[in-house]
Design a protein around this motif. Structure first.
Motif, mmCIF file in Angstrom:
data_model
loop_
_atom_site.group_PDB
_atom_site.id
_atom_site.type_symbol
_atom_site.label_atom_id
_atom_site.label_comp_id
_atom_site.label_asym_id
_atom_site.label_seq_id
_atom_site.Cartn_x
_atom_site.Cartn_y
_atom_site.Cartn_z
ATOM 1 N N ALA A 56 0.849 -1.189 0.000
ATOM 2 C CA ALA A 56 0.000 0.000 0.000
ATOM 3 C C ALA A 56 0.887 1.242 0.000
ATOM 4 O O ALA A 56 0.946 1.978 0.983
ATOM 5 C CB ALA A 56 -0.932 0.000 1.211
ATOM 6 N N PRO A 57 1.608 1.480 -1.114
ATOM 7 C CA PRO A 57 2.549 2.606 -1.153
ATOM 8 C C PRO A 57 1.867 3.957 -1.000
ATOM 9 O O PRO A 57 2.510 4.940 -0.641
ATOM 10 C CB PRO A 57 3.206 2.457 -2.529
ATOM 11 C CG PRO A 57 2.219 1.672 -3.343
ATOM 12 C CD PRO A 57 1.565 0.748 -2.380
ATOM 13 N N GLU A 58 0.550 3.997 -1.278
ATOM 14 C CA GLU A 58 -0.169 5.257 -1.115
ATOM 15 C C GLU A 58 -0.285 5.649 0.358
ATOM 16 O O GLU A 58 -0.544 6.817 0.682
ATOM 17 C CB GLU A 58 -1.568 5.150 -1.734
ATOM 18 C CG GLU A 58 -2.547 4.231 -1.003
ATOM 19 C CD GLU A 58 -2.363 2.761 -1.328
ATOM 20 O OE1 GLU A 58 -3.207 1.957 -0.897
ATOM 21 O OE2 GLU A 58 -1.379 2.416 -2.017
ATOM 22 N N GLU A 59 -0.089 4.662 1.249
ATOM 23 C CA GLU A 59 -0.164 4.931 2.690
ATOM 24 C C GLU A 59 1.223 5.174 3.282
ATOM 25 O O GLU A 59 1.443 6.152 3.982
ATOM 26 C CB GLU A 59 -0.842 3.757 3.405
ATOM 27 C CG GLU A 59 -2.268 3.489 2.954
ATOM 28 C CD GLU A 59 -3.218 4.611 3.329
ATOM 29 O OE1 GLU A 59 -2.932 5.333 4.298
ATOM 30 O OE2 GLU A 59 -4.257 4.757 2.656
ATOM 31 N N SER A 60 2.150 4.267 3.010
ATOM 32 C CA SER A 60 3.538 4.417 3.461
ATOM 33 C C SER A 60 4.375 3.357 2.765
ATOM 34 O O SER A 60 3.840 2.435 2.140
ATOM 35 C CB SER A 60 3.660 4.266 4.984
ATOM 36 O OG SER A 60 3.549 2.917 5.363
ATOM 37 N N GLU A 61 5.678 3.449 2.901
ATOM 38 C CA GLU A 61 6.549 2.498 2.207
ATOM 39 C C GLU A 61 6.463 1.094 2.809
ATOM 40 O O GLU A 61 6.818 0.106 2.152
ATOM 41 C CB GLU A 61 7.993 2.981 2.244
ATOM 42 C CG GLU A 61 8.589 3.110 3.641
ATOM 43 C CD GLU A 61 10.028 3.587 3.607
ATOM 44 O OE1 GLU A 61 10.594 3.658 2.495
ATOM 45 O OE2 GLU A 61 10.583 3.884 4.685
ATOM 46 N N ASP A 62 6.000 0.965 4.069
ATOM 47 C CA ASP A 62 5.903 -0.343 4.707
ATOM 48 C C ASP A 62 4.487 -0.899 4.731
ATOM 49 O O ASP A 62 4.301 -2.097 4.959
ATOM 50 C CB ASP A 62 6.406 -0.266 6.160
ATOM 51 C CG ASP A 62 7.895 -0.042 6.256
ATOM 52 O OD1 ASP A 62 8.625 -0.561 5.385
ATOM 53 O OD2 ASP A 62 8.339 0.648 7.186
ATOM 54 N N ALA A 63 3.490 -0.065 4.516
ATOM 55 C CA ALA A 63 2.099 -0.482 4.703
ATOM 56 C C ALA A 63 1.685 -1.561 3.706
ATOM 57 O O ALA A 63 2.146 -1.595 2.566
ATOM 58 C CB ALA A 63 1.169 0.719 4.590
ATOM 59 N N VAL A 64 0.796 -2.449 4.168
ATOM 60 C CA VAL A 64 0.248 -3.493 3.302
ATOM 61 C C VAL A 64 -1.253 -3.605 3.534
ATOM 62 O O VAL A 64 -1.756 -3.367 4.633
ATOM 63 C CB VAL A 64 0.906 -4.872 3.556
ATOM 64 C CG1 VAL A 64 2.362 -4.873 3.172
ATOM 65 C CG2 VAL A 64 0.722 -5.303 5.002
ATOM 66 N N TRP A 65 -1.952 -3.965 2.451
ATOM 67 C CA TRP A 65 -3.365 -4.281 2.564
ATOM 68 C C TRP A 65 -3.506 -5.762 2.889
ATOM 69 O O TRP A 65 -2.880 -6.616 2.259
ATOM 70 C CB TRP A 65 -4.108 -3.966 1.271
ATOM 71 C CG TRP A 65 -4.365 -2.515 1.050
ATOM 72 C CD1 TRP A 65 -3.785 -1.703 0.112
ATOM 73 C CD2 TRP A 65 -5.293 -1.700 1.771
ATOM 74 N NE1 TRP A 65 -4.278 -0.429 0.208
ATOM 75 C CE2 TRP A 65 -5.211 -0.396 1.217
ATOM 76 C CE3 TRP A 65 -6.173 -1.933 2.827
ATOM 77 C CZ2 TRP A 65 -5.985 0.663 1.700
ATOM 78 C CZ3 TRP A 65 -6.935 -0.883 3.315
ATOM 79 C CH2 TRP A 65 -6.843 0.394 2.749
ATOM 80 N N ILE A 66 -4.316 -6.053 3.884
ATOM 81 C CA ILE A 66 -4.612 -7.431 4.264
ATOM 82 C C ILE A 66 -6.005 -7.776 3.751
ATOM 83 O O ILE A 66 -6.962 -7.068 4.039
ATOM 84 C CB ILE A 66 -4.588 -7.611 5.795
ATOM 85 C CG1 ILE A 66 -3.225 -7.199 6.369
ATOM 86 C CG2 ILE A 66 -4.932 -9.037 6.174
ATOM 87 C CD1 ILE A 66 -3.221 -7.145 7.880
ATOM 88 N N HIS A 67 -6.107 -8.855 3.003
ATOM 89 C CA HIS A 67 -7.398 -9.306 2.494
ATOM 90 C C HIS A 67 -7.693 -10.679 3.098
ATOM 91 O O HIS A 67 -6.959 -11.638 2.836
ATOM 92 C CB HIS A 67 -7.388 -9.427 0.969
ATOM 93 C CG HIS A 67 -6.940 -8.183 0.254
ATOM 94 N ND1 HIS A 67 -5.615 -7.780 0.230
ATOM 95 C CD2 HIS A 67 -7.638 -7.262 -0.460
ATOM 96 C CE1 HIS A 67 -5.510 -6.663 -0.473
ATOM 97 N NE2 HIS A 67 -6.717 -6.328 -0.903
ATOM 98 N N ALA A 68 -8.745 -10.777 3.900
ATOM 99 C CA ALA A 68 -9.187 -12.053 4.463
ATOM 100 C C ALA A 68 -10.351 -12.543 3.613
ATOM 101 O O ALA A 68 -11.431 -11.950 3.633
ATOM 102 C CB ALA A 68 -9.618 -11.877 5.911
ATOM 103 N N THR A 69 -10.154 -13.605 2.836
ATOM 104 C CA THR A 69 -11.115 -13.958 1.786
ATOM 105 C C THR A 69 -11.461 -15.441 1.752
ATOM 106 O O THR A 69 -10.748 -16.287 2.314
ATOM 107 C CB THR A 69 -10.576 -13.564 0.404
ATOM 108 O OG1 THR A 69 -9.575 -14.507 -0.016
ATOM 109 C CG2 THR A 69 -9.974 -12.169 0.405
ATOM 110 N N PHE A 70 -12.559 -15.717 1.039
ATOM 111 C CA PHE A 70 -12.963 -17.084 0.710
ATOM 112 C C PHE A 70 -13.402 -17.111 -0.750
ATOM 113 O O PHE A 70 -14.013 -16.149 -1.234
ATOM 114 C CB PHE A 70 -14.145 -17.544 1.571
ATOM 115 C CG PHE A 70 -13.783 -17.962 2.952
ATOM 116 C CD1 PHE A 70 -13.432 -19.284 3.232
ATOM 117 C CD2 PHE A 70 -13.796 -17.046 3.986
ATOM 118 C CE1 PHE A 70 -13.121 -19.674 4.518
ATOM 119 C CE2 PHE A 70 -13.486 -17.427 5.275
ATOM 120 C CZ PHE A 70 -13.143 -18.749 5.548
#
Length: 271
Positions: free
Chosen positions: A179-193
């Motif tokens: 998630a570079p739009e948030e910060s250089e370390d940020a990541v989006w977590i997707h919990a899915t089925f």
């Protein structure tokens, strides 16, 4: 009237504590013998003692306790404060247990470095999929930041699927993307089925991209998942390939004991 010793037994406190409370004017005996100095307490004072001890256990200073009990805190007010404090303590215990598990997992990783066997890593091309679930932002891709966020997501996803009477057609997938739009370390977590329905009320629909991945099977609790990612990232780098920062975990076997979980861990790469 109760002697200080009997009153201490009734209140489940020490005599020394009662003497201290008397010396600071927090709980004064009902009567003090002018000749012997013996202290005597009325049964009605037990209510004040219980409030003092409860507020002290909340972490309040004794001067703060005095202000509250002098203002005649009601039983319902005290119960509400204790319930709030109980929730805070339970949350802290969960956080500490999770932190301890991470420390132990990192320690096991360090201790096994010299004798670490090379895991079986394969590469394959995965097709894009459309899953339903929820997503949240983590400050970094570390287990420390991801764990507390992803764990509460899955019960919400399962609840929404149950409410919609939708049955997954495969194991759950946790997908991670930068998630570079948030910060250089940020990541989006997707919990899915994966499901057959195009949409489910209360859940989002995600397009999980395909591509080339390096994959291995991780057996054990999620607090030790870092070792799987380290092995995969090291292998991809050693092959002269480039990591994209995207990864996924497919939970192949979920048991009551997390130590028995079987998870396929994948990291995306480009040549």
């Amino acid at each position: 009237m109760n002697t200080i010793g009997d009153f201490a037994k009734l209140g489940r406190v020490s005599v020394r504590m009662l003497r201290h409370y008397d010396s600071i004017g927090l709980l004064t005996p009902s009567r003090t013998d002018p000749h012997s100095g013996y202290r005597f307490y009325e049964m009605s004072q037990l209510n004040r003692l219980n409030r003092i001890v409860a507020l002290k256990d909340l972490g309040l200073r004794l001067d703060e306790v005095r202000q509250i009990v002098d203002n005649e805190l009601t039983g319902s007010d005290l119960r509400a404060m204790l319930r709030l404090r109980r929730a805070e303590i339970e949350s802290q215990i969960r956080d500490d247990q999770f932190r301890l598990a991470r420390v132990e997992a990192r320690l096991r990783l360090i201790e096994s470095e010299d004798g670490m066997s090379t895991p079986s890593i394969t590469t394959k091309t995965v097709a894009p999929t459309q899953n339903v679930g929820l997503r949240a932002l983590a400050a970094s891709p570390t287990n420390e930041d991801i764990g507390p966020i992803i764990r509460p997501l899955y019960p919400r996803v399962v609840e929404a699927l149950h409410a919609a009477r939708v049955t997954p057609v495969g194991p759950s997938v946790a997908y991670y993307s930068p998630a570079p739009e948030e910060s250089e370390d940020a990541v989006w977590i997707h919990a899915t089925f994966p499901v057959l329905s195009e949409s489910v009320d209360g859940l989002e629909t995600f397009e999980i991209p395909g591509g080339e991945v390096a994959s291995l099977i991780h057996r054990g609790a999620m607090d030790s998942i870092d070792s799987a990612y380290q092995n995969l990232n090291r292998w991809v780098t050693d092959q002269g390939l480039t990591l994209t920062g995207q990864g996924r975990e497919t939970y192949l076997e979920i048991a009551d004991d997390e130590a028995d979980w079987v998870t396929e861990v994948q990291v995306d790469f480009v040549r």
